[in-house]
Scaffold this active site. Sequence first.
Site, PDB file in Angstrom:
ATOM      1  N   TYR A  69       1.001  -1.265  -0.008  1.00 48.19           N
ATOM      2  CA  TYR A  69      -0.124  -0.337  -0.206  1.00 48.19           C
ATOM      3  C   TYR A  69       0.974   1.221  -0.138  1.00 48.19           C
ATOM      4  O   TYR A  69       1.466   1.582   1.143  1.00 48.19           O
ATOM      5  CB  TYR A  69      -0.801  -0.028   1.107  1.00 48.19           C
ATOM      6  CG  TYR A  69      -1.999  -0.905   1.346  1.00 48.19           C
ATOM      7  CD1 TYR A  69      -2.194  -1.930   0.315  1.00 48.19           C
ATOM      8  CD2 TYR A  69      -2.540  -1.077   2.420  1.00 48.19           C
ATOM      9  CE1 TYR A  69      -3.344  -2.750   0.124  1.00 48.19           C
ATOM     10  CE2 TYR A  69      -3.986  -2.160   2.593  1.00 48.19           C
ATOM     11  CZ  TYR A  69      -4.046  -2.892   1.501  1.00 48.19           C
ATOM     12  OH  TYR A  69      -4.946  -3.970   1.436  1.00 48.19           O
ATOM     13  N   PHE A 217     -14.620  -5.442   0.823  1.00 48.02           N
ATOM     14  CA  PHE A 217     -15.391  -4.612  -0.014  1.00 48.02           C
ATOM     15  C   PHE A 217     -17.073  -4.488   0.540  1.00 48.02           C
ATOM     16  O   PHE A 217     -17.992  -4.900  -0.051  1.00 48.02           O
ATOM     17  CB  PHE A 217     -15.724  -5.495  -1.282  1.00 48.02           C
ATOM     18  CG  PHE A 217     -16.262  -4.670  -2.706  1.00 48.02           C
ATOM     19  CD1 PHE A 217     -16.330  -3.296  -2.408  1.00 48.02           C
ATOM     20  CD2 PHE A 217     -16.467  -5.150  -3.808  1.00 48.02           C
ATOM     21  CE1 PHE A 217     -16.679  -2.522  -3.700  1.00 48.02           C
ATOM     22  CE2 PHE A 217     -16.811  -4.472  -5.004  1.00 48.02           C
ATOM     23  CZ  PHE A 217     -17.000  -3.139  -4.799  1.00 48.02           C
ATOM     24  N   GLY A 221     -18.033   0.668  -4.362  1.00 54.35           N
ATOM     25  CA  GLY A 221     -17.105   1.691  -4.921  1.00 54.35           C
ATOM     26  C   GLY A 221     -15.716   1.081  -4.921  1.00 54.35           C
ATOM     27  O   GLY A 221     -14.716   1.183  -4.183  1.00 54.35           O
TER      28      GLY A 221
END
Length: 304
Positions: A69, A217, A221
Amino acid sequence: MTSETITAAASGTWKLGDLTVNRLGFGAMRLTGSAAFDLGTPSDRERSIGVLRRALELGVNHIDTAAFYFSSLRSANELINRALAPYPDDLVIVTKVGPGRDPSGKWLPWATPEQLRGQVEENLRQLGRDHLDVVNLRLNGPGSLAEHFGALAELRDAGLVRHLGISNVGPAHLAEAQAIAPVVCVQNRYGLETGRADSDEVLRACGEQGIAFVPFFAIAGEAGAFGASSNDGDDGQGSEVLAVARAHGATEAQVRLAWTLHQGPHVLAIPGTGNPDHLVENVAAGALRLSADELARLGSVHDG
């Protein structure tokens, strides 16, 4: 709904092995930029640090992150280290291994079992820790996870990792992993409008075995390669979701999070955002209680 005084404790608690967490946690992916895995638009460093610190003030004690990330200037792990170290005793940081990116942001081939130690050590270095609370093995396809999970089990035995989880898996994977070492959590793509039959089955199996099920999720989006979600994006205009939201004076994102938490006491949520206002809203969703009728109406959206 009023959100300013609501903390993550309102969502209830669950145990990841021997580590107790509030069921409403925080996903760190969005801290690094405006879009997942986007090297071109790094986040504001101080704002991201402020969001992390505010999350802890709101009772969040479960943060999901990964060494991959990062944006051109921001690393989620580095931001966590800068904002929160020395870490509170009750803070549980969950990371994941398997995927990897080079410094340019390009995805690397999935890690081999032998490369997993390097990925674990990279997370340790970035986070400034001597062990990782929980490491999820992220799968890349339907094949066996035995070699990879066995390699992580060895790192657990060596004291580098406290607990193990798996991600992007089916029921057979869960059974295979459990035969090698205890699994404390499963991360699968799952949400009100994004359920899959195999994830529904995994969710049930986790409940039966006392394993946390952690959707990545939970809010509409999708962004990036792993279906990361945030209310920083389009919230959708599902009529049932909107009607329930209006009835509670809540946002659609809050209803989606609440629905997720209503799927079982073992279900956790890790919504991610770089927006401090959205953070407060996400945490407040843990206090939203849906009626049986509302759950049935929303269930038709999920099943549809």
